[in-house]
Design a protein around this motif. Sequence first.
Motif, PDB file in Angstrom:
ATOM      1  N   LYS A  38      50.949 -94.478  17.218  1.00  0.00           N
ATOM      2  CA  LYS A  38      51.967 -95.474  16.897  1.00  0.00           C
ATOM      3  C   LYS A  38      52.254 -96.347  18.121  1.00  0.00           C
ATOM      4  O   LYS A  38      52.619 -95.841  19.180  1.00  0.00           O
ATOM      5  CB  LYS A  38      53.259 -94.796  16.456  1.00  0.00           C
ATOM      6  N   ILE A  39      52.098 -97.648  17.940  1.00  0.00           N
ATOM      7  CA  ILE A  39      52.384 -98.617  19.003  1.00  0.00           C
ATOM      8  C   ILE A  39      53.503 -99.530  18.527  1.00  0.00           C
ATOM      9  O   ILE A  39      53.446-100.077  17.431  1.00  0.00           O
ATOM     10  CB  ILE A  39      51.133 -99.455  19.335  1.00  0.00           C
ATOM     11  N   GLY A  40      54.528 -99.699  19.364  1.00  0.00           N
ATOM     12  CA  GLY A  40      55.644-100.569  19.025  1.00  0.00           C
ATOM     13  C   GLY A  40      55.474-101.969  19.589  1.00  0.00           C
ATOM     14  O   GLY A  40      54.804-102.167  20.610  1.00  0.00           O
ATOM     15  N   ASN A  41      56.067-102.946  18.926  1.00  0.00           N
ATOM     16  CA  ASN A  41      55.945-104.338  19.343  1.00  0.00           C
ATOM     17  C   ASN A  41      57.147-105.121  18.813  1.00  0.00           C
ATOM     18  O   ASN A  41      57.630-104.843  17.719  1.00  0.00           O
ATOM     19  CB  ASN A  41      54.638-104.924  18.787  1.00  0.00           C
ATOM     20  N   ILE A  42      57.635-106.079  19.606  1.00  0.00           N
ATOM     21  CA  ILE A  42      58.756-106.916  19.196  1.00  0.00           C
ATOM     22  C   ILE A  42      58.373-108.375  19.418  1.00  0.00           C
ATOM     23  O   ILE A  42      57.928-108.744  20.501  1.00  0.00           O
ATOM     24  CB  ILE A  42      60.030-106.570  19.988  1.00  0.00           C
ATOM     25  N   MET A  43      58.579-109.191  18.384  1.00  0.00           N
ATOM     26  CA  MET A  43      58.176-110.597  18.413  1.00  0.00           C
ATOM     27  C   MET A  43      59.265-111.489  17.817  1.00  0.00           C
ATOM     28  O   MET A  43      60.022-111.042  16.952  1.00  0.00           O
ATOM     29  CB  MET A  43      56.892-110.802  17.587  1.00  0.00           C
ATOM     30  N   PRO A  44      59.317-112.760  18.213  1.00  0.00           N
ATOM     31  CA  PRO A  44      60.270-113.706  17.613  1.00  0.00           C
ATOM     32  C   PRO A  44      59.699-114.322  16.340  1.00  0.00           C
ATOM     33  O   PRO A  44      59.331-115.501  16.311  1.00  0.00           O
ATOM     34  CB  PRO A  44      60.452-114.746  18.716  1.00  0.00           C
ATOM     35  N   TYR A  45      59.616-113.523  15.275  1.00  0.00           N
ATOM     36  CA  TYR A  45      59.059-114.047  14.026  1.00  0.00           C
ATOM     37  C   TYR A  45      59.981-115.090  13.384  1.00  0.00           C
ATOM     38  O   TYR A  45      59.565-115.848  12.518  1.00  0.00           O
ATOM     39  CB  TYR A  45      58.793-112.902  13.047  1.00  0.00           C
ATOM     40  N   SER A  46      61.234-115.112  13.831  1.00  0.00           N
ATOM     41  CA  SER A  46      62.173-116.134  13.397  1.00  0.00           C
ATOM     42  C   SER A  46      62.891-116.648  14.638  1.00  0.00           C
ATOM     43  O   SER A  46      62.708-116.119  15.737  1.00  0.00           O
ATOM     44  CB  SER A  46      63.176-115.556  12.392  1.00  0.00           C
ATOM     45  N   GLY A  47      63.699-117.700  14.469  1.00  0.00           N
ATOM     46  CA  GLY A  47      64.452-118.204  15.605  1.00  0.00           C
ATOM     47  C   GLY A  47      63.787-119.373  16.301  1.00  0.00           C
ATOM     48  O   GLY A  47      62.783-119.912  15.833  1.00  0.00           O
ATOM     49  N   PRO A  48      64.323-119.774  17.465  1.00  0.00           N
ATOM     50  CA  PRO A  48      63.916-121.020  18.121  1.00  0.00           C
ATOM     51  C   PRO A  48      62.502-121.055  18.685  1.00  0.00           C
ATOM     52  O   PRO A  48      61.969-122.134  18.906  1.00  0.00           O
ATOM     53  CB  PRO A  48      64.949-121.178  19.246  1.00  0.00           C
ATOM     54  N   GLU A 103      59.541 -93.355  16.582  1.00  0.00           N
ATOM     55  CA  GLU A 103      58.923 -92.449  17.566  1.00  0.00           C
ATOM     56  C   GLU A 103      57.530 -92.936  17.992  1.00  0.00           C
ATOM     57  O   GLU A 103      56.528 -92.228  17.864  1.00  0.00           O
ATOM     58  CB  GLU A 103      58.857 -91.020  17.027  1.00  0.00           C
ATOM     59  N   ILE A 104      57.495 -94.153  18.499  1.00  0.00           N
ATOM     60  CA  ILE A 104      56.239 -94.720  18.982  1.00  0.00           C
ATOM     61  C   ILE A 104      55.763 -93.989  20.235  1.00  0.00           C
ATOM     62  O   ILE A 104      56.567 -93.387  20.968  1.00  0.00           O
ATOM     63  CB  ILE A 104      56.400 -96.219  19.305  1.00  0.00           C
ATOM     64  N   LEU A 105      54.458 -94.069  20.483  1.00  0.00           N
ATOM     65  CA  LEU A 105      53.919 -93.529  21.730  1.00  0.00           C
ATOM     66  C   LEU A 105      54.232 -94.466  22.884  1.00  0.00           C
ATOM     67  O   LEU A 105      54.636 -94.031  23.957  1.00  0.00           O
ATOM     68  CB  LEU A 105      52.402 -93.330  21.606  1.00  0.00           C
ATOM     69  N   PHE A 106      54.062 -95.765  22.635  1.00  0.00           N
ATOM     70  CA  PHE A 106      54.384 -96.753  23.665  1.00  0.00           C
ATOM     71  C   PHE A 106      54.599 -98.119  23.043  1.00  0.00           C
ATOM     72  O   PHE A 106      54.259 -98.354  21.885  1.00  0.00           O
ATOM     73  CB  PHE A 106      53.299 -96.816  24.744  1.00  0.00           C
ATOM     74  N   MET A 107      55.183 -99.022  23.825  1.00  0.00           N
ATOM     75  CA  MET A 107      55.405-100.407  23.434  1.00  0.00           C
ATOM     76  C   MET A 107      54.358-101.271  24.129  1.00  0.00           C
ATOM     77  O   MET A 107      54.043-101.042  25.303  1.00  0.00           O
ATOM     78  CB  MET A 107      56.798-100.856  23.872  1.00  0.00           C
ATOM     79  N   ALA A 108      53.856-102.286  23.420  1.00  0.00           N
ATOM     80  CA  ALA A 108      52.834-103.131  24.045  1.00  0.00           C
ATOM     81  C   ALA A 108      52.854-104.534  23.461  1.00  0.00           C
ATOM     82  O   ALA A 108      53.034-104.723  22.256  1.00  0.00           O
ATOM     83  CB  ALA A 108      51.447-102.525  23.862  1.00  0.00           C
ATOM     84  N   GLY A 109      52.659-105.518  24.347  1.00  0.00           N
ATOM     85  CA  GLY A 109      52.469-106.899  23.922  1.00  0.00           C
ATOM     86  C   GLY A 109      53.704-107.586  23.391  1.00  0.00           C
ATOM     87  O   GLY A 109      53.598-108.635  22.754  1.00  0.00           O
ATOM     88  N   SER A 110      54.900-107.053  23.649  1.00  0.00           N
ATOM     89  CA  SER A 110      56.117-107.678  23.128  1.00  0.00           C
ATOM     90  C   SER A 110      56.426-108.977  23.865  1.00  0.00           C
ATOM     91  O   SER A 110      56.169-109.105  25.059  1.00  0.00           O
ATOM     92  CB  SER A 110      57.304-106.717  23.249  1.00  0.00           C
ATOM     93  N   PHE A 111      57.047-109.905  23.151  1.00  0.00           N
ATOM     94  CA  PHE A 111      57.233-111.259  23.681  1.00  0.00           C
ATOM     95  C   PHE A 111      58.623-111.479  24.273  1.00  0.00           C
ATOM     96  O   PHE A 111      59.628-111.029  23.737  1.00  0.00           O
ATOM     97  CB  PHE A 111      57.007-112.290  22.573  1.00  0.00           C
TER      98      PHE A 111
END
Length: 405
Positions: A38-48, A103-111
């Motif tokens: 499991k890899i976590g990621n956070i992106m601005p799919y909405s917003g400015p 319960e991700i193993l790690f976070m990667a590539g978040s913006f």
Amino acid sequence: MRPNMLCAAGAALICHFVATAALAQSKYDAGASDTEIKIGNIMPYSGPVSALSIVGKAEAAYFKMLNEQGGINGRKINFISYDDAYSPPKTVEQARRLVEDDEILFMAGSFGTAGNSAIQKYMNAKKVPQIFIASAADKWADPKRFPWSMGWMPSSRSEARTYASYILKNIPDAKVAILYQNDDFGKEYLIGLKEGLGEKASSMLVAEVAYEVTSPTIESQVVLIKSKEPTVLVNAATPKFAAQAIKKVGELGWKPVQFLTNASSQFASVLRPAGLDNAQGILSVQYIKDPADPAWRDDPDVQEWRAFMQRYYPDGNKDDSQTLWGYGVGKAIAQVIRQCGNDLTRENVMRQAANLNYYNGVTLPGVKIKTSPTDFRPLEQFQMMRVNGENWERFGEIVGETSSD
């Protein structure tokens, strides 16, 4: 036939014991198992700044491709990507969801600089790797204070220092203005520009004008800057606002020497909307290949990426370097997982991320992805370029430093 059957059965039994022994030797933390990572990621799919969410979409498409090919070392990638609308409080909420619920193993590539800054202490306190952050801030290269956080691209301060060096060498009598986003992203450029200009910063820098990411337009800021009569404009804005600034400069009939942050150097989403006539001669830097540049039309790595896009992200813009950028981050994440082997602990993920030395095909020739336990900057090199017609024209030498061998 009986002896042959016994031999076959024996061989199968041996293979079973070997596979079982290999799995028995595997090490797992939360988010990893014999079948899944499991890899976590956070992106601005909405917003400015939602236009930049194509990075996350390209990353997700890359892992979809890998999973169809059998995953990595027999394990499928569960890429869990959430929207934070480019709002730090939302980033915090989504990070906690990923770490504590998914319960991700790690976070990667978040913006994002601001969002990742908001969760940096949390991720380090939880000892969950936060790697290949899509931000050019220097703070991601501080392994002593934050051993679980690592950036990806050359730092914006280094980029701004490169612009300052160019100005001092080629436009020594310049009056310089900077337009920057009023957050960590923009302030890094302001700091780097002042560092690069050195003792001349106080006399050369005639305007420092910030804008809020929630602003509908930045036309008034551009008008204010022009009133200070600078001869050089450093445009340290994200794509939507960078395009507005370039267009407004053109409408005013103003002709400063313009520098544009690499983060907003896309023809498809910035320069064409701003008007190519307005963009001519703009200067920037590059470290990855530009798929819209005819120079890379026959490049094998770019052709491989185009085939990937056609099958796994057909709606993505094949002329936008951000999609190639996301693909490259996906390849780097996969490289880290492969190096981990069957030791899929968070500690080993971080160890392998800090032990890279390879070329993954999306960067300019000669620009390697290289890290060490004391150097958390995977990419540190780039080349100057200027808009010429409908393309960027690279010039000069590759600048920057790589980790020591």
